[in-house]
Design a protein around this motif. Structure first.
Motif, PDB file in Angstrom:
ATOM      1  N   LEU A 115      48.997  32.266  30.172  1.00 47.66           N
ATOM      2  CA  LEU A 115      49.995  33.151  30.782  1.00 47.66           C
ATOM      3  C   LEU A 115      49.680  34.616  30.471  1.00 47.66           C
ATOM      4  CD1 LEU A 115      53.233  31.094  30.074  1.00 47.66           C
ATOM      5  CD2 LEU A 115      52.028  31.322  32.262  1.00 47.66           C
ATOM      6  N   ALA A 116      49.286  34.879  29.235  1.00 48.74           N
ATOM      7  CA  ALA A 116      48.921  36.244  28.860  1.00 48.74           C
ATOM      8  C   ALA A 116      47.700  36.708  29.652  1.00 48.74           C
ATOM      9  CB  ALA A 116      48.659  36.336  27.361  1.00 48.74           C
ATOM     10  N   ARG A 117      46.761  35.812  29.871  1.00 44.82           N
ATOM     11  CA  ARG A 117      45.558  36.160  30.644  1.00 44.82           C
ATOM     12  C   ARG A 117      45.915  36.454  32.096  1.00 44.82           C
ATOM     13  NH1 ARG A 117      41.718  38.633  32.142  1.00 44.82           N
ATOM     14  NH2 ARG A 117      39.568  37.917  32.054  1.00 44.82           N
ATOM     15  N   LEU A 118      46.849  35.691  32.656  1.00 45.87           N
ATOM     16  CA  LEU A 118      47.286  35.953  34.025  1.00 45.87           C
ATOM     17  C   LEU A 118      47.929  37.332  34.146  1.00 45.87           C
ATOM     18  CD1 LEU A 118      48.752  32.541  35.219  1.00 45.87           C
ATOM     19  CD2 LEU A 118      46.776  33.756  36.157  1.00 45.87           C
ATOM     20  N   VAL A 119      48.731  37.690  33.162  1.00 42.99           N
ATOM     21  CA  VAL A 119      49.361  39.011  33.178  1.00 42.99           C
ATOM     22  C   VAL A 119      48.278  40.088  33.103  1.00 42.99           C
ATOM     23  CG1 VAL A 119      50.886  40.593  31.938  1.00 42.99           C
ATOM     24  CG2 VAL A 119      51.551  38.198  32.240  1.00 42.99           C
ATOM     25  N   LEU A 120      47.295  39.908  32.240  1.00 39.45           N
ATOM     26  CA  LEU A 120      46.193  40.866  32.144  1.00 39.45           C
ATOM     27  C   LEU A 120      45.446  40.956  33.479  1.00 39.45           C
ATOM     28  CD1 LEU A 120      44.234  42.786  30.796  1.00 39.45           C
ATOM     29  CD2 LEU A 120      43.118  40.799  29.726  1.00 39.45           C
ATOM     30  N   ALA A 172      45.659  59.859  40.214  1.00 39.95           N
ATOM     31  CA  ALA A 172      44.811  59.682  39.028  1.00 39.95           C
ATOM     32  C   ALA A 172      45.670  59.491  37.782  1.00 39.95           C
ATOM     33  CB  ALA A 172      43.865  60.870  38.863  1.00 39.95           C
ATOM     34  N   PHE A 173      46.759  60.239  37.701  1.00 39.26           N
ATOM     35  CA  PHE A 173      47.665  60.083  36.563  1.00 39.26           C
ATOM     36  C   PHE A 173      48.291  58.693  36.556  1.00 39.26           C
ATOM     37  CE2 PHE A 173      51.791  60.606  34.412  1.00 39.26           C
ATOM     38  CZ  PHE A 173      51.330  60.987  33.166  1.00 39.26           C
ATOM     39  N   GLN A 174      48.619  58.179  37.725  1.00 38.73           N
ATOM     40  CA  GLN A 174      49.175  56.828  37.810  1.00 38.73           C
ATOM     41  C   GLN A 174      48.162  55.800  37.308  1.00 38.73           C
ATOM     42  OE1 GLN A 174      50.061  55.234  41.716  1.00 38.73           O
ATOM     43  NE2 GLN A 174      51.644  53.906  40.867  1.00 38.73           N
ATOM     44  N   LEU A 175      46.873  56.059  37.533  1.00 45.09           N
ATOM     45  CA  LEU A 175      45.833  55.158  37.017  1.00 45.09           C
ATOM     46  C   LEU A 175      45.890  55.071  35.502  1.00 45.09           C
ATOM     47  CD1 LEU A 175      42.570  55.801  39.041  1.00 45.09           C
ATOM     48  CD2 LEU A 175      43.926  53.718  38.915  1.00 45.09           C
ATOM     49  N   ILE A 176      46.154  56.193  34.856  1.00 44.34           N
ATOM     50  CA  ILE A 176      46.261  56.191  33.392  1.00 44.34           C
ATOM     51  C   ILE A 176      47.415  55.294  32.969  1.00 44.34           C
ATOM     52  CG2 ILE A 176      46.793  57.606  31.367  1.00 44.34           C
ATOM     53  CD1 ILE A 176      45.351  59.927  32.845  1.00 44.34           C
ATOM     54  N   GLU A 177      48.545  55.415  33.641  1.00 46.91           N
ATOM     55  CA  GLU A 177      49.699  54.575  33.319  1.00 46.91           C
ATOM     56  C   GLU A 177      49.392  53.098  33.545  1.00 46.91           C
ATOM     57  OE1 GLU A 177      52.592  56.372  35.903  1.00 46.91           O
ATOM     58  OE2 GLU A 177      53.218  57.822  34.372  1.00 46.91           O
ATOM     59  N   LEU A 178      48.719  52.799  34.658  1.00 43.89           N
ATOM     60  CA  LEU A 178      48.353  51.411  34.940  1.00 43.89           C
ATOM     61  C   LEU A 178      47.351  50.883  33.917  1.00 43.89           C
ATOM     62  CD1 LEU A 178      47.999  51.624  38.837  1.00 43.89           C
ATOM     63  CD2 LEU A 178      49.837  50.485  37.547  1.00 43.89           C
ATOM     64  N   ALA A 179      46.392  51.723  33.522  1.00 43.70           N
ATOM     65  CA  ALA A 179      45.398  51.315  32.525  1.00 43.70           C
ATOM     66  C   ALA A 179      46.051  51.081  31.166  1.00 43.70           C
ATOM     67  CB  ALA A 179      44.293  52.362  32.425  1.00 43.70           C
ATOM     68  N   GLU A 180      47.024  51.897  30.807  1.00 45.27           N
ATOM     69  CA  GLU A 180      47.730  51.684  29.541  1.00 45.27           C
ATOM     70  C   GLU A 180      48.502  50.361  29.560  1.00 45.27           C
ATOM     71  OE1 GLU A 180      49.992  55.290  29.039  1.00 45.27           O
ATOM     72  OE2 GLU A 180      48.271  56.348  28.177  1.00 45.27           O
ATOM     73  N   ARG A 181      49.084  50.028  30.695  1.00 41.91           N
ATOM     74  CA  ARG A 181      49.777  48.737  30.825  1.00 41.91           C
ATOM     75  C   ARG A 181      48.773  47.589  30.722  1.00 41.91           C
ATOM     76  NH1 ARG A 181      53.276  47.256  36.102  1.00 41.91           N
ATOM     77  NH2 ARG A 181      51.178  47.029  36.910  1.00 41.91           N
ATOM     78  N   ALA A 182      47.606  47.757  31.345  1.00 45.01           N
ATOM     79  CA  ALA A 182      46.559  46.733  31.244  1.00 45.01           C
ATOM     80  C   ALA A 182      46.070  46.607  29.807  1.00 45.01           C
ATOM     81  CB  ALA A 182      45.398  47.062  32.188  1.00 45.01           C
ATOM     82  N   LEU A 183      45.935  47.711  29.101  1.00 50.53           N
ATOM     83  CA  LEU A 183      45.505  47.671  27.699  1.00 50.53           C
ATOM     84  C   LEU A 183      46.521  46.914  26.847  1.00 50.53           C
ATOM     85  CD1 LEU A 183      43.682  48.426  25.335  1.00 50.53           C
ATOM     86  CD2 LEU A 183      44.823  50.668  25.278  1.00 50.53           C
ATOM     87  N   ALA A 184      47.799  47.193  27.033  1.00 50.83           N
ATOM     88  CA  ALA A 184      48.825  46.463  26.276  1.00 50.83           C
ATOM     89  C   ALA A 184      48.748  44.969  26.585  1.00 50.83           C
ATOM     90  CB  ALA A 184      50.217  47.015  26.597  1.00 50.83           C
ATOM     91  N   SER A 185      48.512  44.622  27.842  1.00 45.94           N
ATOM     92  CA  SER A 185      48.377  43.212  28.222  1.00 45.94           C
ATOM     93  C   SER A 185      47.137  42.592  27.595  1.00 45.94           C
ATOM     94  CB  SER A 185      48.299  43.078  29.745  1.00 45.94           C
ATOM     95  OG  SER A 185      49.479  43.538  30.333  1.00 45.94           O
ATOM     96  N   ALA A 186      46.057  43.370  27.514  1.00 45.19           N
ATOM     97  CA  ALA A 186      44.829  42.869  26.890  1.00 45.19           C
ATOM     98  C   ALA A 186      45.049  42.604  25.408  1.00 45.19           C
ATOM     99  CB  ALA A 186      43.688  43.866  27.088  1.00 45.19           C
ATOM    100  N   VAL A 187      45.790  43.467  24.748  1.00 44.80           N
ATOM    101  CA  VAL A 187      46.078  43.273  23.322  1.00 44.80           C
ATOM    102  C   VAL A 187      46.935  42.021  23.133  1.00 44.80           C
ATOM    103  CG1 VAL A 187      47.290  44.257  21.327  1.00 44.80           C
ATOM    104  CG2 VAL A 187      45.735  45.682  22.681  1.00 44.80           C
ATOM    105  N   ILE A 188      47.920  41.821  23.987  1.00 49.98           N
ATOM    106  CA  ILE A 188      48.743  40.606  23.899  1.00 49.98           C
ATOM    107  C   ILE A 188      47.865  39.376  24.104  1.00 49.98           C
ATOM    108  CG2 ILE A 188      50.547  39.277  25.080  1.00 49.98           C
ATOM    109  CD1 ILE A 188      51.959  42.025  25.560  1.00 49.98           C
ATOM    110  N   TYR A 189      46.989  39.422  25.097  1.00 49.10           N
ATOM    111  CA  TYR A 189      46.085  38.297  25.335  1.00 49.10           C
ATOM    112  C   TYR A 189      45.194  38.048  24.119  1.00 49.10           C
ATOM    113  CZ  TYR A 189      42.038  35.705  26.932  1.00 49.10           C
ATOM    114  OH  TYR A 189      41.017  34.796  27.027  1.00 49.10           O
ATOM    115  N   GLU A 190      44.627  39.103  23.573  1.00 49.79           N
ATOM    116  CA  GLU A 190      43.766  38.947  22.398  1.00 49.79           C
ATOM    117  C   GLU A 190      44.549  38.349  21.229  1.00 49.79           C
ATOM    118  OE1 GLU A 190      40.600  39.046  22.046  1.00 49.79           O
ATOM    119  OE2 GLU A 190      40.197  39.772  24.059  1.00 49.79           O
ATOM    120  N   HIS A 191      45.776  38.767  21.068  1.00 46.24           N
ATOM    121  CA  HIS A 191      46.612  38.209  20.007  1.00 46.24           C
ATOM    122  C   HIS A 191      46.866  36.721  20.262  1.00 46.24           C
ATOM    123  CE1 HIS A 191      50.096  37.594  17.381  1.00 46.24           C
ATOM    124  NE2 HIS A 191      49.537  38.541  16.652  1.00 46.24           N
TER     125      HIS A 191
END
Length: 173
Positions: free
Chosen positions: A19-24, A56-75
């Motif tokens: 599920l975490a991977r799907l979110v990522l 471009a600024f929205q990309l930063i926000e989307l990338a930060e959300r993806a990073l948080a999802s990646a950390v959850i997946y890694e955990h």
């Protein structure tokens, strides 16, 4: 709220890791699609002043959300804060401090899957859509990956699924 939904049975087929991977995956698609919107130049005359900077600024926000999802997946897959921090170029305490709230929200969503809206009549899922309805997410993400020529079933084929109850090992006292 203990009422069930049609999505509960589908979700039970997936591990929390899946599920975490799907979110990522879903968040990564948002980043890719957002970046693709900056590639074409033909609509530049229709974009107001500062419009491309906003994208471009929205990309930063989307990338930060993806990073948080990646950390959850890694955990979920067992990575330690030291391992996660190492790849982020920060220490384990800083990694935990930066992402603990995201992880706590993820864990809480499994304990309390819904909250009521302001009227008290409508349930709002606490899980990200891809985790709440994983069957739909697999279909959507596999289709996206196929259209991008990444592969057929490129998302769903690699997920770690939950073992059916009859295949689970017996519990020993």
């Amino acid at each position: 709220m203990t009422e069930t939904t049609p999505y509960d049975a589908d979700r039970a087929r997936f591990t929390r890791r899946a599920l975490a991977r799907l979110v990522l995956c879903d968040h990564a698609v948002d980043v890719a699609d957002g970046a693709a919107g900056l590639v074409a130049t033909e609509n530049d005359p229709d974009t107001g002043p500062g419009g491309r900077a906003s994208q471009a600024f929205q990309l930063i926000e989307l990338a930060e959300r993806a990073l948080a999802s990646a950390v959850i997946y890694e955990h979920e897959r067992g990575s330690s804060w030291s391992e996660i921090g190492q790849y982020l170029g920060i220490g384990p305490a800083e990694a935990e401090g930066r992402f603990a709230a995201h992880l706590e929200g993820w864990n809480t969503a499994f304990e309390v899957p819904y909250r009521l809206d302001e009227t008290g009549r409508k349930r709002i899922p606490q899980l990200a859509t891809a985790a709440y309805d994983p069957a739909w997410a697999c279909e959507k993400l596999d289709r996206w990956a196929s259209l991008q020529r990444i592969g057929i079933d490129a998302v769903s084929s690699g997920l770690v699924m939950a073992a059916p109850e009859e295949e689970l090992p017996p519990v020993t006292p």
